[in-house]
Motif scaffolding. Sequence first.
Motif, mmCIF file in Angstrom:
data_model
loop_
_atom_site.group_PDB
_atom_site.id
_atom_site.type_symbol
_atom_site.label_atom_id
_atom_site.label_comp_id
_atom_site.label_asym_id
_atom_site.label_seq_id
_atom_site.Cartn_x
_atom_site.Cartn_y
_atom_site.Cartn_z
ATOM 1 N N THR A 60 0.842 -1.204 0.000
ATOM 2 C CA THR A 60 0.000 0.000 0.000
ATOM 3 C C THR A 60 0.875 1.251 0.000
ATOM 4 O OG1 THR A 60 -0.141 0.057 2.428
ATOM 5 C CG2 THR A 60 -1.878 -1.152 1.242
ATOM 6 N N THR A 61 0.284 2.371 -0.340
ATOM 7 C CA THR A 61 0.987 3.652 -0.343
ATOM 8 C C THR A 61 0.655 4.400 0.937
ATOM 9 O OG1 THR A 61 0.852 3.738 -2.750
ATOM 10 C CG2 THR A 61 1.298 5.812 -1.611
ATOM 11 N N VAL A 62 1.689 4.858 1.625
ATOM 12 C CA VAL A 62 1.507 5.582 2.877
ATOM 13 C C VAL A 62 0.973 6.981 2.563
ATOM 14 C CG1 VAL A 62 2.691 6.484 4.921
ATOM 15 C CG2 VAL A 62 3.379 4.281 3.953
ATOM 16 N N PRO A 63 -0.095 7.400 3.247
ATOM 17 C CA PRO A 63 -0.662 8.729 2.997
ATOM 18 C C PRO A 63 0.358 9.849 3.239
ATOM 19 C CG PRO A 63 -2.112 7.418 4.399
ATOM 20 C CD PRO A 63 -0.825 6.664 4.269
ATOM 21 N N GLU A 64 0.187 10.923 2.524
ATOM 22 C CA GLU A 64 1.099 12.071 2.636
ATOM 23 C C GLU A 64 1.112 12.682 4.035
ATOM 24 O OE1 GLU A 64 3.269 13.372 0.394
ATOM 25 O OE2 GLU A 64 2.778 11.834 -1.071
ATOM 26 N N VAL A 65 0.045 12.502 4.811
ATOM 27 C CA VAL A 65 -0.014 13.085 6.154
ATOM 28 C C VAL A 65 0.956 12.408 7.123
ATOM 29 C CG1 VAL A 65 -2.398 13.877 5.915
ATOM 30 C CG2 VAL A 65 -1.935 11.620 6.892
ATOM 31 N N VAL A 66 1.490 11.246 6.740
ATOM 32 C CA VAL A 66 2.423 10.515 7.594
ATOM 33 C C VAL A 66 3.845 10.963 7.273
ATOM 34 C CG1 VAL A 66 3.343 8.244 8.187
ATOM 35 C CG2 VAL A 66 0.886 8.513 7.719
ATOM 36 N N GLU A 67 4.548 11.425 8.307
ATOM 37 C CA GLU A 67 5.934 11.861 8.125
ATOM 38 C C GLU A 67 6.851 10.643 8.128
ATOM 39 O OE1 GLU A 67 9.421 14.511 10.299
ATOM 40 O OE2 GLU A 67 7.411 14.509 11.141
ATOM 41 N N LEU A 68 7.605 10.493 7.060
ATOM 42 C CA LEU A 68 8.555 9.395 6.942
ATOM 43 C C LEU A 68 9.944 9.889 7.305
ATOM 44 C CD1 LEU A 68 7.347 7.902 3.539
ATOM 45 C CD2 LEU A 68 6.753 7.137 5.850
ATOM 46 N N ARG A 69 10.736 9.011 7.875
ATOM 47 C CA ARG A 69 12.104 9.347 8.256
ATOM 48 C C ARG A 69 13.078 8.461 7.477
ATOM 49 N NH1 ARG A 69 12.541 12.323 12.746
ATOM 50 N NH2 ARG A 69 10.670 12.724 13.948
ATOM 51 N N PRO A 70 14.252 8.982 7.149
ATOM 52 C CA PRO A 70 15.231 8.150 6.436
ATOM 53 C C PRO A 70 15.789 7.065 7.356
ATOM 54 C CG PRO A 70 16.163 10.290 6.954
ATOM 55 C CD PRO A 70 14.721 10.340 7.371
ATOM 56 N N LEU A 71 15.966 5.881 6.821
ATOM 57 C CA LEU A 71 16.568 4.776 7.558
ATOM 58 C C LEU A 71 18.020 4.693 7.101
ATOM 59 C CD1 LEU A 71 16.129 2.420 9.527
ATOM 60 C CD2 LEU A 71 15.558 1.010 7.548
ATOM 61 N N GLU A 72 18.904 5.271 7.893
ATOM 62 C CA GLU A 72 20.311 5.382 7.513
ATOM 63 C C GLU A 72 21.157 4.389 8.301
ATOM 64 O OE1 GLU A 72 20.782 9.564 8.219
ATOM 65 O OE2 GLU A 72 20.007 10.068 6.232
ATOM 66 N N VAL A 73 20.976 3.111 7.958
ATOM 67 C CA VAL A 73 21.711 2.033 8.606
ATOM 68 C C VAL A 73 22.768 1.541 7.618
ATOM 69 C CG1 VAL A 73 21.513 -0.278 9.593
ATOM 70 C CG2 VAL A 73 19.684 1.391 9.964
ATOM 71 N N PRO A 74 24.060 1.695 7.962
ATOM 72 C CA PRO A 74 25.132 1.320 7.025
ATOM 73 C C PRO A 74 25.081 -0.139 6.567
ATOM 74 C CG PRO A 74 26.016 2.562 8.880
ATOM 75 C CD PRO A 74 24.572 2.273 9.185
ATOM 76 N N GLU A 75 24.526 -1.029 7.387
ATOM 77 C CA GLU A 75 24.472 -2.447 7.021
ATOM 78 C C GLU A 75 23.495 -2.733 5.880
ATOM 79 O OE1 GLU A 75 26.057 -2.175 11.110
ATOM 80 O OE2 GLU A 75 24.380 -1.262 10.091
ATOM 81 N N LEU A 76 22.619 -1.798 5.559
ATOM 82 C CA LEU A 76 21.654 -1.985 4.472
ATOM 83 C C LEU A 76 22.222 -1.404 3.185
ATOM 84 C CD1 LEU A 76 18.325 -0.990 6.256
ATOM 85 C CD2 LEU A 76 19.299 -3.265 5.959
ATOM 86 N N THR A 77 22.143 -2.178 2.118
ATOM 87 C CA THR A 77 22.683 -1.704 0.844
ATOM 88 C C THR A 77 21.736 -0.731 0.153
ATOM 89 O OG1 THR A 77 21.789 -3.654 -0.246
ATOM 90 C CG2 THR A 77 24.078 -3.757 0.452
ATOM 91 N N ASP A 78 20.435 -0.926 0.318
ATOM 92 C CA ASP A 78 19.449 -0.027 -0.288
ATOM 93 C C ASP A 78 18.947 0.955 0.759
ATOM 94 O OD1 ASP A 78 19.519 -1.276 -2.823
ATOM 95 O OD2 ASP A 78 18.179 -2.851 -2.097
ATOM 96 N N ARG A 79 18.450 2.084 0.313
ATOM 97 C CA ARG A 79 17.936 3.108 1.218
ATOM 98 C C ARG A 79 16.419 3.012 1.301
ATOM 99 N NH1 ARG A 79 21.595 3.335 4.281
ATOM 100 N NH2 ARG A 79 23.589 3.690 3.346
ATOM 101 N N TYR A 80 15.928 3.175 2.519
ATOM 102 C CA TYR A 80 14.494 3.154 2.772
ATOM 103 C C TYR A 80 14.145 4.262 3.740
ATOM 104 C CZ TYR A 80 14.795 -1.355 0.585
ATOM 105 O OH TYR A 80 15.035 -2.349 -0.327
ATOM 106 N N GLU A 81 12.857 4.505 3.842
ATOM 107 C CA GLU A 81 12.329 5.401 4.858
ATOM 108 C C GLU A 81 11.496 4.537 5.787
ATOM 109 O OE1 GLU A 81 12.051 9.585 2.472
ATOM 110 O OE2 GLU A 81 10.380 8.191 2.200
ATOM 111 N N TYR A 82 11.150 5.084 6.941
ATOM 112 C CA TYR A 82 10.374 4.292 7.880
ATOM 113 C C TYR A 82 9.447 5.168 8.693
ATOM 114 C CZ TYR A 82 13.237 5.924 11.791
ATOM 115 O OH TYR A 82 13.848 6.709 12.725
ATOM 116 N N VAL A 83 8.512 4.489 9.334
ATOM 117 C CA VAL A 83 7.631 5.119 10.298
ATOM 118 C C VAL A 83 7.434 4.109 11.414
ATOM 119 C CG1 VAL A 83 5.501 4.378 9.133
ATOM 120 C CG2 VAL A 83 5.455 6.363 10.632
#
Length: 105
Positions: A60-83
């Motif tokens: 699903t797509t997270v609604p725009e009203v939800v603030e996402l934060r960057p997930l900056e974990v060096p062990e992950l090769t790809d970048r994601y955001e989280y809530v």
Amino acid sequence: MKSLILSSLTAVNLFAGVAGASAQTVIITQEQAPVVREYIVRQNVTPIQPVPDYDFVVGTTVPEVVELRPLEVPELTDRYEYVLTSSGQTVLVEPGTRRVVQIVD
């Protein structure tokens, strides 16, 4: 006729395999989960309250009203955001599309 049936069955199996593979995609492994949890705890993020008429579900797509934060974990090769939800789940989101890719308990 026999070759048409065989071709049809092959196509069905191919599509079923692709669908099954995408449904089982793991972004954060069990080994990486503690590292991700530790990162989020260090960020001191306040969990969000439930969003009316929306449930966090993979795909699903997270609604725009939800603030996402960057997930900056060096062990992950790809970048994601989280809530972080009020129920304690970490919802991983694909940057740009806001599509939920994994929910970590």
